[in-house]
Design an enzyme around this catalytic site. Structure first.
Site, PDB file in Angstrom:
ATOM      1  CG  HIS A   1       3.254   0.914  -5.335  1.00 24.17           C
ATOM      2  ND1 HIS A   1       3.347   1.988  -4.492  1.00 24.17           N
ATOM      3  CD2 HIS A   1       3.901  -0.105  -4.717  1.00 24.17           C
ATOM      4  CE1 HIS A   1       4.012   1.640  -3.404  1.00 24.17           C
ATOM      5  NE2 HIS A   1       4.374   0.375  -3.514  1.00 24.17           N
TER       6      HIS A   1
ATOM      7  N   GLY B   1       0.823  -1.205   0.000  1.00 21.12           N
ATOM      8  CA  GLY B   1       0.000   0.000   0.000  1.00 21.12           C
ATOM      9  C   GLY B   1       0.854   1.249   0.000  1.00 21.12           C
TER      10      GLY B   1
ATOM     11  CD  GLN C   1      16.437  -2.136 -12.084  1.00 20.45           C
ATOM     12  OE1 GLN C   1      16.005  -2.050 -13.235  1.00 20.45           O
ATOM     13  NE2 GLN C   1      17.495  -1.469 -11.649  1.00 20.45           N
TER      14      GLN C   1
HETATM   15  N1  LIG Z   1      10.205   3.411  -7.474  1.00 19.58           N
HETATM   16  C1  LIG Z   1       9.724   2.213  -7.795  1.00 19.58           C
HETATM   17  N2  LIG Z   1       9.719   1.810  -9.074  1.00 19.58           N
HETATM   18  C2  LIG Z   1       9.236   0.591  -9.403  1.00 19.58           C
HETATM   19  N3  LIG Z   1       8.732  -0.299  -8.521  1.00 19.58           N
HETATM   20  C3  LIG Z   1       8.718   0.068  -7.240  1.00 19.58           C
HETATM   21  C4  LIG Z   1       9.203   1.333  -6.802  1.00 19.58           C
HETATM   22  N4  LIG Z   1       9.051   1.408  -5.469  1.00 19.58           N
HETATM   23  C5  LIG Z   1       8.495   0.239  -5.076  1.00 19.58           C
HETATM   24  N5  LIG Z   1       8.309  -0.560  -6.135  1.00 19.58           N
HETATM   25  C6  LIG Z   1       7.810  -1.926  -6.113  1.00 19.58           C
HETATM   26  O1  LIG Z   1       6.485  -1.956  -5.641  1.00 19.58           O
HETATM   27  C7  LIG Z   1       6.274  -3.212  -4.985  1.00 19.58           C
HETATM   28  C8  LIG Z   1       5.688  -2.949  -3.645  1.00 19.58           C
HETATM   29  O2  LIG Z   1       6.635  -2.238  -2.876  1.00 19.58           O
HETATM   30  P1  LIG Z   1       6.320  -1.523  -1.524  1.00 19.58           P
HETATM   31  O3  LIG Z   1       4.853  -1.541  -1.319  1.00 19.58           O
HETATM   32  O4  LIG Z   1       7.192  -2.032  -0.464  1.00 19.58           O
HETATM   33  O5  LIG Z   1       6.708   0.003  -1.828  1.00 19.58           O
HETATM   34  P2  LIG Z   1       8.057   0.737  -1.540  1.00 19.58           P
HETATM   35  O6  LIG Z   1       7.979   2.104  -2.103  1.00 19.58           O
HETATM   36  O7  LIG Z   1       9.178  -0.146  -1.976  1.00 19.58           O
HETATM   37  O8  LIG Z   1       8.017   0.857   0.023  1.00 19.58           O
HETATM   38  P3  LIG Z   1       9.218   1.017   1.018  1.00 19.58           P
HETATM   39  O9  LIG Z   1       9.490   2.471   1.102  1.00 19.58           O
HETATM   40  O10 LIG Z   1       8.619   0.460   2.238  1.00 19.58           O
HETATM   41  O11 LIG Z   1      10.363   0.204   0.544  1.00 19.58           O
HETATM   42  C9  LIG Z   1       7.624  -3.906  -4.916  1.00 19.58           C
HETATM   43  O12 LIG Z   1       7.725  -4.838  -5.964  1.00 19.58           O
HETATM   44  C10 LIG Z   1       8.570  -2.757  -5.126  1.00 19.58           C
HETATM   45  O13 LIG Z   1       9.803  -3.153  -5.675  1.00 19.58           O
END
Ligand SMILES: Nc1ncnc2c1ncn2[C@@H]1O[C@H](COP(=O)(O)OP(=O)(O)OP(=O)(O)O)[C@@H](O)[C@H]1O
Ligand SMILES: CC(C)(CO)[C@@H](O)C(=O)[O-]
Ligand code: BAL
Length: 435
Positions: free
Chosen positions: A132, A126, A263
């Protein structure tokens, strides 16, 4: 937080990485590995989503979705009442179903198999941002149905990490999904749209009871070693066990044909690839989507945790990206073929870090930003084990993690970030592709 001298901070960031060396902090005990927050504001980057980038199948891996300890959706603008009409709950003015139980997912999923419709799963925790959304766009392009899971998985948070304050933005997430779904409907290039959000409770995801967050917690866990033990796994010893466990559960429940991961969390993609391959999971493809970066244009990778930075730290937050770019430049300077030495590549990254830290430490406490490099790594793309030389035929992965300390002597009215700007740990990476 204990004040540290300029020298101590500088030393930490300039540790020599001669042997196998990742530049790594010597202890893992920093109070909270992460920043915390609770916000219902969408990052600006979500309000102006960038266009879909081509997805890459760099690695095959799946992801997990979080469930939460949040104050979740019962009061949401999505009109989700937790237990009433569970099979009919939808995001208002959309056809996107909200599924909260394993059995409701089974009921949703079964006819799609009988109809030979392809199903993609995009696991998230979320607090949705444009990163995302780019995963969801990629999934909609190639699949008839996209399921998005939203679950803050407690098992992947260390006991001293920010589970209790991880951003929960359910209403904004629903609004973002509704807007994206309209965009997908208007774009004739997509095979599918967003069909369902899976937002389970922890009771649903851990039917025998949540086993706990300790390293020695007993319970049913999936562990993927050695890849899950290094780098992020070294700083966060229960992290990949939690990720692999929850992803296995999500895959079992949703039975996706394809799973989509970012990635930005590159080591996670390697772990998921191993999970899918080694457990013979019936998943056709693990799709890795390129990292979305902040529209500010300074290269900072979008991350749910960026909201904790505040304005002062935000200006310096791209230091890791700049360091990795310098390392990439050093790698590319060597021409098209042959091998490249670790020191020449990572040395360029360390130089950027050292110079940035020096500049900051020249400033008054009321203006400067303090940060610590957790690690800088040059690793094998399949194992994430450190490389002494990169074979250009195989390439490598440059990655790192940096902790930004809370600002000192905040000014009157200074924007400190959500939750008052606690310590924030950010990661990033750049793939060195085979030449
Ligand atoms: N900047 C981004 N570009 C592409 N994919 C992303 C990016 N940030 C997160 N994701 C991907 O979205 C999916 C869900 O990630 P998550 O919900 O943990 O968000 P996050 O931004 O990585 O959060 P956190 O700050 O907790 O690391 C994962 O596969 C993550 O790699
Ligand atoms: C894959 C994941 C959803 C598992 O909880 C999480 O680690 C994330 O958001 O990257
Ligand atoms: N994006 C990875 C999830 C986590 O840091 O817990």
């Amino acid at each position: 937080m204990r004040m540290q001298s300029t020298n101590a901070l500088f030393r930490r960031a300039t540790l020599s990485s001669s042997t196998l060396s990742i530049v790594r902090r010597s202890t893992l005990t920093t109070a909270r590995g992460f920043s915390s927050t609770s916000t219902t504001n969408l990052p600006a980057s979500l309000r102006t989503p960038t266009r879909t980038q081509p997805s890459q199948t760099i690695q095959q891996l799946p992801t997990v979705t979080p469930s939460t300890t949040r104050t979740m959706a019962s009061s949401s603008a999505c009109g989700s009442s937790p237990s009433s009409s569970p099979t009919l709950e939808k995001i208002p003015n959309t056809s996107i179903r909200i599924l909260r139980t394993v059995s409701s997912v089974h009921r949703f999923r079964r006819p799609l198999t009988l109809d030979s419709r392809s199903v993609a799963l995009v696991p998230t925790m979320g607090a949705l941002h444009a990163g995302h959304l780019s995963l969801i766009r990629a999934a909609a392009r190639d699949n008839h149905h996209v399921m998005v899971s939203i679950y803050v998985n407690p098992a992947q948070f260390g006991v001293r990490e920010d589970l209790g304050s991880y951003p929960v933005t359910w209403d904004a997430d629903c609004a973002a999904l509704a807007a994206l779904d309209r965009e997908l409907a208007d774009d004739g290039e997509n095979l599918g749209r967003i069909s369902a959000v899976f937002a389970p409770t922890t009771g649903e995801m851990y039917p025998a009871g949540f086993p706990g967050q300790e390293v020695d917690s007993k319970g049913s866990f999936v562990t993927i070693t050695p890849v899950g033990e290094v780098l992020e796994g070294s700083s966060r010893p229960t992290f990949f066990r939690g990720v692999a466990t929850v992803c296995m559960k999500l895959f079992n429940v949703c039975q996706p044909d394809r799973v989509y991961f970012g990635q930005k969390d590159v080591q996670q993609t390697v772990v998921i690839k191993r999970l899918v391959e080694d457990f013979l999971m019936p998943i056709e493809q693990v799709v890795v989507v390129p990292t979305e970066r902040d529209p500010e244009g300074d290269g900072l990778a979008l991350s749910s945790r960026n909201v904790y930075l505040g304005s002062r730290r935000r200006k310096v937050a791209n230091v890791l990206y700049r360091a990795l770019k310098a390392a990439e430049g050093a790698y590319n300077a060597g021409g098209e073929e042959g091998t490249r030495e670790r020191e020449g590549i990572l040395g360029a990254a360390r130089k950027v870090v050292e110079e940035t830290l020096k500049e900051q430490m020249k400033m008054e406490p009321g203006r400067r930003v303090r940060f610590e490099v957790d690690y800088l790594s040059l690793a094998d793309p399949e194992t994430m084990l450190e490389l002494e030389t990169v074979d250009t035929k195989k390439g490598g992965i440059l990655s790192g993690a940096v902790r930004f300390l809370p600002v000192e002597e905040p000014g009157e009215g200074e924007d400190l970030g959500h939750s008052g700007g606690p310590l924030v740990r950010l990661i990033d990476n750049i793939i060195l592709p085979p030449k």
